[in-house]
Design an enzyme around this catalytic site. Structure first.
Site, PDB file in Angstrom:
ATOM      1  N   GLY A   1      40.933  52.191  33.969  1.00 50.35           N
ATOM      2  CA  GLY A   1      40.172  51.333  33.051  1.00 50.35           C
ATOM      3  C   GLY A   1      40.406  49.908  33.505  1.00 50.35           C
ATOM      4  N   THR A   2      39.657  49.515  34.521  1.00 54.83           N
ATOM      5  CA  THR A   2      39.962  48.230  35.167  1.00 54.83           C
ATOM      6  C   THR A   2      39.554  47.026  34.317  1.00 54.83           C
ATOM      7  OG1 THR A   2      37.981  48.674  36.447  1.00 54.83           O
ATOM      8  CG2 THR A   2      40.091  48.968  37.571  1.00 54.83           C
ATOM      9  N   ASN A   3      38.780  47.261  33.254  1.00 57.38           N
ATOM     10  CA  ASN A   3      38.496  46.120  32.365  1.00 57.38           C
ATOM     11  C   ASN A   3      39.795  45.710  31.688  1.00 57.38           C
ATOM     12  OD1 ASN A   3      35.830  46.657  32.984  1.00 57.38           O
ATOM     13  ND2 ASN A   3      35.483  47.852  31.124  1.00 57.38           N
ATOM     14  N   ASP A   4      40.462  46.697  31.093  1.00 55.09           N
ATOM     15  CA  ASP A   4      41.720  46.384  30.433  1.00 55.09           C
ATOM     16  C   ASP A   4      42.825  46.108  31.448  1.00 55.09           C
ATOM     17  OD1 ASP A   4      41.549  46.278  27.596  1.00 55.09           O
ATOM     18  OD2 ASP A   4      40.941  48.373  27.634  1.00 55.09           O
TER      19      ASP A   4
ATOM     20  N   CYS B   1      36.543  53.781  35.740  1.00 54.32           N
ATOM     21  CA  CYS B   1      35.425  53.704  34.796  1.00 54.32           C
ATOM     22  C   CYS B   1      35.259  52.300  34.215  1.00 54.32           C
ATOM     23  CB  CYS B   1      35.563  54.745  33.703  1.00 54.32           C
ATOM     24  SG  CYS B   1      37.037  54.531  32.709  1.00 54.32           S
TER      25      CYS B   1
ATOM     26  N   ARG C   1      32.455  56.473  25.538  1.00 57.06           N
ATOM     27  CA  ARG C   1      33.265  55.712  24.572  1.00 57.06           C
ATOM     28  C   ARG C   1      32.893  56.220  23.174  1.00 57.06           C
ATOM     29  NH1 ARG C   1      31.936  51.388  28.512  1.00 57.06           N
ATOM     30  NH2 ARG C   1      33.847  50.275  29.052  1.00 57.06           N
TER      31      ARG C   1
ATOM     32  N   GLY D   1      18.699  28.147  57.335  1.00 51.90           N
ATOM     33  CA  GLY D   1      18.408  26.773  56.926  1.00 51.90           C
ATOM     34  C   GLY D   1      19.574  26.045  56.279  1.00 51.90           C
TER      35      GLY D   1
ATOM     36  N   MET E   1      22.637  25.285  57.574  1.00 44.97           N
ATOM     37  CA  MET E   1      23.400  24.381  58.440  1.00 44.97           C
ATOM     38  C   MET E   1      22.459  23.648  59.385  1.00 44.97           C
ATOM     39  SD  MET E   1      26.865  26.490  59.135  1.00 44.97           S
ATOM     40  CE  MET E   1      26.097  28.033  59.461  1.00 44.97           C
TER      41      MET E   1
ATOM     42  N   ARG F   1      36.397  59.869  25.997  1.00 47.74           N
ATOM     43  CA  ARG F   1      37.563  59.024  25.708  1.00 47.74           C
ATOM     44  C   ARG F   1      37.721  58.931  24.186  1.00 47.74           C
ATOM     45  NH1 ARG F   1      38.037  53.258  26.743  1.00 47.74           N
ATOM     46  NH2 ARG F   1      36.424  52.971  25.209  1.00 47.74           N
TER      47      ARG F   1
ATOM     48  N   ARG G   1      22.805  24.353  68.021  1.00 45.15           N
ATOM     49  CA  ARG G   1      22.521  25.088  66.785  1.00 45.15           C
ATOM     50  C   ARG G   1      23.785  25.726  66.228  1.00 45.15           C
ATOM     51  NH1 ARG G   1      17.896  26.874  69.934  1.00 45.15           N
ATOM     52  NH2 ARG G   1      15.975  26.337  68.860  1.00 45.15           N
TER      53      ARG G   1
ATOM     54  N   LYS H   1      24.124  34.486  66.045  1.00 48.83           N
ATOM     55  CA  LYS H   1      23.191  33.979  67.053  1.00 48.83           C
ATOM     56  C   LYS H   1      23.787  34.082  68.455  1.00 48.83           C
ATOM     57  CE  LYS H   1      20.871  30.566  65.755  1.00 48.83           C
ATOM     58  NZ  LYS H   1      20.022  29.515  65.353  1.00 48.83           N
TER      59      LYS H   1
ATOM     60  N   TYR I   1      36.096  59.629  42.254  1.00 48.54           N
ATOM     61  CA  TYR I   1      34.778  59.160  41.828  1.00 48.54           C
ATOM     62  C   TYR I   1      34.822  57.740  41.293  1.00 48.54           C
ATOM     63  CZ  TYR I   1      36.376  60.040  37.043  1.00 48.54           C
ATOM     64  OH  TYR I   1      37.085  60.006  35.882  1.00 48.54           O
TER      65      TYR I   1
ATOM     66  N   SER J   1      41.988  57.863  35.072  1.00 53.91           N
ATOM     67  CA  SER J   1      40.784  57.070  35.308  1.00 53.91           C
ATOM     68  C   SER J   1      41.167  55.613  35.100  1.00 53.91           C
ATOM     69  CB  SER J   1      39.672  57.481  34.351  1.00 53.91           C
ATOM     70  OG  SER J   1      38.549  56.666  34.574  1.00 53.91           O
TER      71      SER J   1
ATOM     72  N   ARG K   1      18.052  38.750  65.758  1.00 56.78           N
ATOM     73  CA  ARG K   1      19.067  39.238  64.816  1.00 56.78           C
ATOM     74  C   ARG K   1      18.412  40.344  63.988  1.00 56.78           C
ATOM     75  NH1 ARG K   1      18.889  33.649  61.379  1.00 56.78           N
ATOM     76  NH2 ARG K   1      16.760  33.867  60.681  1.00 56.78           N
TER      77      ARG K   1
ATOM     78  N   HIS L   1      11.310  28.387  54.842  1.00 55.96           N
ATOM     79  CA  HIS L   1      12.579  28.420  54.114  1.00 55.96           C
ATOM     80  C   HIS L   1      12.448  29.194  52.805  1.00 55.96           C
ATOM     81  CE1 HIS L   1      15.432  26.723  51.177  1.00 55.96           C
ATOM     82  NE2 HIS L   1      16.268  26.894  52.178  1.00 55.96           N
TER      83      HIS L   1
ATOM     84  N   GLU M   1      45.257  51.694  32.307  1.00 50.25           N
ATOM     85  CA  GLU M   1      44.649  50.398  32.009  1.00 50.25           C
ATOM     86  C   GLU M   1      45.645  49.365  31.507  1.00 50.25           C
ATOM     87  OE1 GLU M   1      41.415  50.978  29.251  1.00 50.25           O
ATOM     88  OE2 GLU M   1      42.518  52.422  28.072  1.00 50.25           O
TER      89      GLU M   1
HETATM   90  C1  PEP Z   1      38.401  49.719  30.704  1.00 50.22           C
HETATM   91  O1  PEP Z   1      39.286  49.153  30.072  1.00 50.22           O
HETATM   92  O2  PEP Z   1      38.184  49.492  31.914  1.00 50.22           O
HETATM   93  C2  PEP Z   1      37.537  50.710  30.055  1.00 50.22           C
HETATM   94  C3  PEP Z   1      36.661  51.390  30.750  1.00 50.22           C
HETATM   95  O3  PEP Z   1      37.622  50.841  28.714  1.00 50.22           O
HETATM   96  P1  PEP Z   1      36.964  49.808  27.687  1.00 50.22           P
HETATM   97  O4  PEP Z   1      36.088  48.886  28.453  1.00 50.22           O
HETATM   98  O5  PEP Z   1      36.215  50.615  26.702  1.00 50.22           O
HETATM   99  O6  PEP Z   1      38.170  49.148  27.116  1.00 50.22           O
HETATM  100 MG    MG Z   2      39.876  50.005  28.179  1.00 54.66          MG
END
Ligand code: PEP
Ligand code: MG
Length: 955
Positions: free
Chosen positions: A822-825, A888, A591, A105, A107, A673, A96, A26, A908, A820, A348, A469, A801
């Site tokens: 494997g950010t889950n693991d 991935c 997978r 709305g 604050m 994979r 304000r 603002k 990617y 690649s 704004r 609101h 991973e």
């Molecule tokens: C991971 O671990 O990020 C992954 C892509 O493999 P998965 O989820 O199958 O273990």
């Molecule tokens: Mg994995």
């Protein structure tokens, strides 16, 4: 000492529009408007840094601030010729909040500050309008008492104690609106207000304007930490450290009579994106009346024929054009008209639905009003998913119309169709939403309803306009919303919503259409959005869908800017085809285990698993005693037969699956994979042991089974899985390699197009693991190429991973053509939190203890897990400068994580098919955000040159 207070107003402006972080949205908007010649009432902004200091200082104002505020008030006094608390020409101010990102709305605001028993009389004399003066005074007491003195309603179904006093006065005279109350009634209301304050606080209402100002500034800073602001920040990931600025601005009065008024407007329709002046106003009212939805305002176009305001309308139409040209985006602005003179109170960039976003961006870029960079940078990638949201199913809707189930039409405020159980309170909406979709209905919403709005599929209100609101918040959340359905009566006590002779009870189904404003009785089936009809179902031609044309324009624009490639995680041909339709450029993760569950192939997989251990034992003995080959073959005859037989049966099935994927993807890369999960996951659960314990304890089977089930912690997957399977049972990797190469060769022969397989080895931590798997892949490739008398290009890489892989990336890259993430693991193993069980305590970590800002399995833990990624990127590139790097894990579809990947210069991101449009926009947005500031931009010669750079990077 850094400057803490910035003046704005004609000729005195010290800040500018680029200082959002310091002055808040603002404050920066006001400064910029004042600089560009819009008529802005003068004032000053106290910076967000003061807010941070206020909290660091245990909620106390920093030393010396009051003096700076006084100096700034004096500057405004000089500029306006009015005096704060003065007896001749009193200056009144509005106080304000104004954070970096607008938080509508959430604050607090206080208007008419500076009024007391003396100044109100001067104001009366000066304006020659007693009604106006007392009305302003009663509004001020009411707001100040709520915000600073905390005299509020007891709960969500109670009325505000001040509103009760006003209602009593109106009822006594049989009036409908507050603006009908005469001067003497207002005077008596003020006395009652003051009495209420004394009763509730034990102190009289403060009359010293500087004391009032001090209280108000403190209250606005304090409102940064109120419950609804905290909840809102969590939802929209606004950092707590940002703080809010405070704007103190000289008042102009929209409640001076019929030649005054106030309103809010958008330069274009924020719900549909139509290029039409969109907004509303109230005659003889102050700003809060429009936003609060207490009186239903008039459409802005009606001002053209409103006596005394016709000229202001013309001026507003010019302002509309001027604002878009100056600010390069749709503006959401507030104005006040005081005695036929127009003042701008705020501007704004307007929040808009995803539907409006694509239309506005396409139109304004084509009209050269918006830069293509801004079109991309202003996108909300998450909101793009709204475009895929369902609409009412045509037949089901027609049936409802024919059955006369249309209740009413309100104002369309948040597009899309929603159907669900009717709930009247936020609390019920939240509770019931765990069992199914809910539609929240309120007479009007207030910020206290935020929880219910978050939980509901749709929101409907009886009162309020398109900038109330409910409308503003719903649009931002992407909720279906209908407001101002004034024919409906919502009775909180009886739990019935009535409209004429029709009614719905709480708990029954209601359907709403936020694109048309319709409210209907019962459940109506929903149908896929036009984008799905064009892209996926192919039931609509692209040229017949305006939405598709606009969406396509933006997506193509995004593709021009993004550096990251976009791939998808898919294991079925249909998923791959959908993802390609959404713009995926390859498969980043197939997978293969998902292919093992289809049809009766699970039986072959189980056969393989059951005999795998014995087969491995046979092999190990054979290695030690090669002379006993025949003896061992006889001894292990059965496991050898079953294990080999199972693999033989699986081979053509896998081949067929891979052929399907290669066919769907043409020449696009397909990353396959190899088998990853621990083998026990493929086996049935053992009931027998549970039964035995139940018998011993003499309790029902279900009792024990339930307990066992609830206490069960999933295997955190640190066991025999990933490449460890292929190391111990190389036959499995061999079977998968053979199936893959045979499939690729078959498709290449048939289609005359070569598939591009990329083989990805999971859960590697040791260089040797990858080396051993690579030997198998390369050997099988050679054998299959020889048999087919042709070769194919292929790549072999690994997932990163587990932390060891990231740390040893330099060595591992010797054998890997790509990594690649494997950010889950990688998240699971870095945090030591099982991705299956962390849900039990992560919400507490996030919402109660504040240990994590967001769920690390959804949004990358950039400073922890991200650090390992950085190490892996450096290590990988050191050994192999052209190494291809992707992600991935689920984070590949999360905009904040995508921005981080853009920063790492990955090749990617790969995400689920329906997230592909989100990822495309997020990738483009992060690339634009990372672009050099305009002065340095000249170094990049042309879009053509940029394209070449991008192509090289994507390889
Ligand atoms: C991971 O671990 O990020 C992954 C892509 O493999 P998965 O989820 O199958 O273990
Ligand atoms: Mg994995």
């Amino acid at each position: 000492m850094a400057k803490r207070v910035y003046l704005f107003g004609k000729g005195i402006t010290e800040g500018n529009g680029g200082q959002r972080n310091l002055l808040g949205g603002k404050g920066a908007g006001l400064a910029e408007m004042a600089k560009r010649g819009f008529n802005v009432p003068p004032g000053f902004t106290i910076t967000t840094e003061v807010c941070t200091a206020y909290y660091a200082n245990k909620r106390k104002m920093p030393a010396g601030l009051n003096e700076e505020v006084k100096k700034s008030v004096a500057a405004i006094e000089k500029h306006t010729g009015k005096q704060f608390g003065g007896h001749k020409n009193p200056l009144l101010v509005a106080v304000r909040s104004g954070a970096r990102e607008s938080m509508p709305g959430m604050m607090d605001t206080i208007l008419n500050l500076g009024l007391n028993d003396t100044t109100v009389e001067v104001l009366k004399a000066k304006s020659n309008n007693g009604r106006f003066a007392y009305d302003s005074y009663r509004r001020f007491i009411q707001m100040y008492s709520g915000v600073v003195l905390h005299i509020e309603r007891a709960n969500e179904n109670e009325h505000d104690p001040f509103e009760i006093i006003i209602s009593e006065a109106k009822n006594k005279r049989g009036f409908k609106h507050d603006n009908q109350l005469p001067e003497e009634d207002l005077k008596s209301i003020i006395e009652k207000f003051k009495k209420l304050v004394l009763e509730k606080t034990g102190k009289p209402f403060p009359s010293d304007p500087y004391k009032q100002l001090e209280g108000a500034i403190g209250a606005v800073f304090a409102s940064w930490m109120n419950d609804r602001a905290i909840l809102y920040r969590r939802k929209y990931k606004i950092p707590e450290e940002w703080g809010t600025a405070v704007n103190v601005q000289s008042m102009v009065f929209g409640n001076m009579g019929d030649s005054s008024g106030t309103g809010v407007a958008f330069t274009r329709n924020p719900a549909t994106g139509e290029n039409e002046f969109y907004g509303e106003f109230l005659v003889n009212a102050q700003g809060e009346d429009v936003v609060a939805g207490i009186r239903t305002p008039l459409k802005i176009s009606a001002m053209a024929t409103t006596p005394h305001l016709e000229n202001c309308y013309k001026e507003l139409c010019d302002v509309r054009k001027h604002l878009e040209k100056e600010f390069g985006d749709v503006q959401d602005f507030e104005f006040t008209i005081e005695n036929s003179k127009l003042y701008m109170l705020q501007t704004r960039n307007g929040k808009r639905t995803a539907r409006a976003y694509v239309k506005i961006a396409r139109d304004m870029v084509n009209q050269k009003l918006m830069t293509p960079e801004h079109a991309i940078e202003s996108a909300d990638p998450e909101a793009i998913e709204q475009l895929l949201a369902p609409v009412f199913h045509k037949e089901s809707y027609q049936k409802a119309i024919n059955a006369n189930l249309l209740l009413t039409k309100g104002l369309p405020a948040g597009p899309g169709a929603a159907t669900g159980t009717l709930a009247f309170t936020a609390e019920k909406a939240e509770r019931w939403s765990t069992h199914g979709p809910v539609v929240l209905a309120r007479v009007e919403t207030s910020p206290e309803d935020l929880r219910g709005m978050l939980a509901a599929k749709g929101i409907v209100t009886a009162k309020g306009g398109v900038s109330s609101h409910a409308a503003v918040v719903a649009r931002q959340m992407g909720k279906v919303c209908v407001v101002g359905a004034s024919e409906i009566d919502i009775n909180y006590n009886t739990g019935v919503l009535t409209c004429g002779d029709k009614s719905i009870k709480e708990g029954e189904f209601i359907s709403i259409n936020g694109s048309t404003g319709e409210v209907l009785i019962g459940k109506i089936d929903t149908a896929p959005s036009e984008l799905i009809q064009v892209l996926i179902d192919k039931t609509m031609a692209p040229k017949d869908s305006e939405l598709f044309t606009e969406y396509d324009f933006i997506m193509k624009l995004a593709d021009k800017y993004r550096k990251l490639g976009i791939r998808t995680n898919a294991d079925q041909p249909e998923q791959a085809i959908n993802a390609v339709a959404f713009g995926a450029e390859g498969i980043g993760l197939c997978r293969t285990e998902h292919m093992f569950f289809k049809g009766d192939r699970i039986d072959y997989v189980r056969e393989m698993i059951i005999f795998a251990a014995e087969y491995a034992e046979y092999k190990s003995k054979l290695a030690q005693r090669p002379g006993d080959a025949v003896l061992l073959e006889n001894e292990y005859h059965i496991p050898i037969m079953h294990f080999k037989d199972a693999l033989e049966k699986l081979l053509p099935i896998q081949q067929e699956d891979f052929e399907g994927l290669f066919n769907a993807m043409g020449e696009r890369p397909v990353t396959v994979r190899y088998l990853d999960p621990p083998l026990h996951e493929f086996l049935p659960q053992n009931k027998d042991q549970i039964e035995e314990l139940a018998r011993k304890l003499n309790v029902p089977f279900e009792r024990v089974s339930q307990t066992v089930h609830s206490l069960h912690e999933s295997n955190p997957m640190l066991g025999h899985r990933g490449c460890r399977l292929g190391i111990v049972y190389p036959e499995i990797s061999e079977m998968q390699s053979r199936a893959l190469f045979r499939a690729a060769l078959a498709v290449a022969a048939r289609n005359k197009k070569s598939p591009k397989p990329e083989i990805m080895i999971p859960l590697v931590g040791f260089e040797r693991e990858l080396e051993l798997q690579l030997e198998i892949v390369d050997r099988v490739a050679k054998e299959e190429f020889a048999a087919a008398k042709r070769t194919l290009e292929y790549k072999v890489g690994t997932m990163i991973e587990i932390p060891r892989a990231a740390i040893m990336a330099e060595q591992i890259a010797k054998h890997a053509q790509f990594f690649s993430f494997g950010t889950n693991d990688l998240t699971q193993t870095t945090l030591g939190m099982s991705r299956d069980d962390a849900g039990h305590f992560l919400p507490f970590y996030e919402k109660e203890a504040g240990i994590v800002k967001s769920n690390p399995f959804a949004t990358l833990d950039q400073i922890g897990v991200g650090k390992l990624m950085e190490i892996a990127v450096q290590g990988g590139r050191k050994t192999r400068p052209d190494i291809k790097l992707g992600i991935c894990g689920e984070h590949g579809g999360d905009p904040a994580s995508i921005e981080f990947c853009n920063g790492l210069n990955l090749s990617y991101v790969s995400c689920s098919p329906f997230r592909v449009p989100v990822a495309r926009i997020a990738a483009a947005k992060s690339a634009v955000k990372a672009m050099p500031p305009p002065a340095e931009k000249k170094a990049v010669k042309s879009v053509k040159a940029k394209k070449v750079v991008r192509k090289v990077r994507k390889k």
